[in-house]
Enzyme design. Structure first.
Site, mmCIF file in Angstrom:
data_model
loop_
_atom_site.group_PDB
_atom_site.id
_atom_site.type_symbol
_atom_site.label_atom_id
_atom_site.label_comp_id
_atom_site.label_asym_id
_atom_site.label_seq_id
_atom_site.Cartn_x
_atom_site.Cartn_y
_atom_site.Cartn_z
ATOM 1 N N ASP A 21 -50.377 22.735 -4.415
ATOM 2 C CA ASP A 21 -49.242 23.391 -3.757
ATOM 3 C C ASP A 21 -48.278 24.010 -4.757
ATOM 4 O OD1 ASP A 21 -50.429 22.419 -1.522
ATOM 5 O OD2 ASP A 21 -48.766 21.156 -0.878
ATOM 6 N N ARG A 102 -36.738 9.942 -4.518
ATOM 7 C CA ARG A 102 -36.287 11.317 -4.329
ATOM 8 C C ARG A 102 -34.899 11.602 -4.896
ATOM 9 N NH1 ARG A 102 -41.088 11.900 -4.687
ATOM 10 N NH2 ARG A 102 -42.374 12.414 -2.891
ATOM 11 N N ASP A 131 -39.320 14.680 2.909
ATOM 12 C CA ASP A 131 -38.859 15.050 1.567
ATOM 13 C C ASP A 131 -38.035 16.330 1.546
ATOM 14 O OD1 ASP A 131 -39.819 12.823 0.321
ATOM 15 O OD2 ASP A 131 -41.680 13.759 -0.356
ATOM 16 N N SER A 183 -53.685 12.224 0.972
ATOM 17 C CA SER A 183 -52.453 12.675 0.329
ATOM 18 C C SER A 183 -51.796 11.433 -0.264
ATOM 19 C CB SER A 183 -51.526 13.324 1.359
ATOM 20 O OG SER A 183 -50.273 13.622 0.777
#
Length: 413
Positions: A21, A102, A131, A183
């Site tokens: 990505d 994060r 996210d 993932s």
């Protein structure tokens, strides 16, 4: 904020992982925003192979620079340990492995963007996940003047096949393939796995899902025990050896993983409204969580413990929802720090085939008093006091019953 008018930024900092990505996002940004792209990589303890050759990979994709920062100690010290003080568990089981990482990544990303003179940041989170909210809320709180670009909400690429074709058409090398089943997201605290058979909740997780921890059934037949020292709600020593925060977590990850500790398979409520299934491996975090709660059992009185339980729920929701850089987090953290002043002591942990048990615990602040709780003779507790206590404690129920009986008698007249 997202710019829907396709403002042509001059320099954009991309949160870069080296995966398909973000490798696609680099040339896409240059083509669609006419900007220079700098890649930013946060080392929060992910798999070492994820960082191997990542700078070269970023430049091959078209980035002018790739900045890598080692955030492992800061991540564990200022985010993991501070969160675990609160007892936070999201929906009673998730130890927040991805969510806690994060804010430290976002803060470092903003700092680098400002230092490099960037006028925007970009990330590869999709419009379906949590996210996007976590990253963009952090940017809004720390540097609201920065633009935010989210390719997955703009481009017409919809699949891995599309991304691979996009890179191939531009002769940009990429080792990603169409064979990716799961993932995954890893850091020093945990690894998460989604996709594959997990997309159907009736399917059991296969052994291919679990990558850190030993199958509990195949774990050692002999229990492993060790001692942890806890100071102000923080684990500081293992078997009397003082280590850094990251060193503590790294060592407990090793011990927990080999004993099959820290696996959960849950279906959770995402912030954006949908449910998702994930398998999380958090061996060291599981041990720390249980050790802290064991000392709390000794030092927190009943009403304080109830307050801490409420605090844990609020803090877990806050972290999960990406509200770290808020006044509420500061207030809740201050309360947790105050509670943690009493959370001092030692515990002995026993790991065995997926189980983590605290088999011994002691604290200089313990409220446990043998003289009061013994079943033997004592001279400190007058059992006759119980009668008056119960009469007052049950008074509301007694009054309700008496009133009901009175109304019943009145109705018969």
């Amino acid at each position: 904020m997202q710019n829907n008018e396709k403002k042509q930024y001059k320099k954009v900092l991309l949160a870069y992982s080296g995966g398909l990505d973000t490798s696609t996002i680099v040339p896409w940004l240059k083509e669609n925003y006419g900007c220079e792209v700098i890649c930013f990589v946060a080392d929060v303890g992910q798999e070492r192979e994820d960082l191997d050759g990542i700078e070269e990979k970023a430049k091959n994709s078209g980035a002018t620079k790739c900045i890598i920062q080692d955030l492992r100690e800061e991540f564990v010290r200022d985010y993991v340990f501070e969160t675990y003080k609160t007892g936070a568990l999201y929906e009673e089981s998730y130890l927040l492995g991805t969510a806690i990482a994060r804010p430290v990544i976002a803060k470092a990303m903003v700092d680098v963007a400002l230092a490099e003179g960037c006028d925007a940041v970009a990330h590869g989170a999709t419009g379906k996940g949590n996210d996007q909210v976590r990253f963009e809320s952090a940017v809004a709180a720390l540097a609201p003047h920065l633009g935010v670009i989210v390719p997955w909400r703009e481009w017409d690429l919809r699949s891995r096949e599309d991304c691979l074709a996009y890179l191939e058409a531009r002769h940009i090398p990429c080792k990603a393939t169409l064979k990716k089943i799961y993932s995954r997201d890893a850091n020093a605290l945990h690894i998460s796995t989604e996709g594959g058979e997990l997309e159907h909740t009736w399917n059991p997780a296969s052994e291919n899902v679990w990558v850190w921890t030993t199958d509990p059934q195949k774990a050692p037949d002999t229990p492993e025990t060790f001692e942890l020292t806890i100071e102000n709600g923080i684990v500081t020593e293992i078997d009397g050896k003082k280590l850094t925060p990251f060193g503590i977590l790294d060592e407990l990850n090793t011990r927990g993983a080999r004993n099959g500790v820290g696996r959960i398979d849950i279906t959770e409520n995402r912030l954006v409204g949908m449910k998702s299934r994930g398998c999380y491996e958090t061996p060291g975090g599981t041990i720390i969580h249980k050790a802290l709660r064991a000392v709390e059992q000794l030092v927190l009185d009943k009403t304080t413990r109830i307050f801490r339980d409420h605090l844990a729920i609020e803090f877990a929701q806050l972290v999960y929802d990406g509200r770290w850089f808020t006044r509420l987090r500061e207030v809740l953290q201050a309360a947790a720090d105050e509670l943690a002043k009493d959370v001092n002591g030692k515990v002995v942990v026993r790991l065995y085939k997926g189980n983590c048990d605290i088999i011994q615990k002691d604290s200089p602040n313990s409220l446990f008093n043998f003289d009061f709780v013994t079943f033997g003779a004592d001279e400190v507790y007058n059992q006759a006091d119980g009668k008056g206590f119960i009469q007052l404690y049950s008074l509301p129920a007694r009054i309700r019953a008496l009133n009901a009986e009175y109304r019943k008698q009145q109705a018969k007249k």
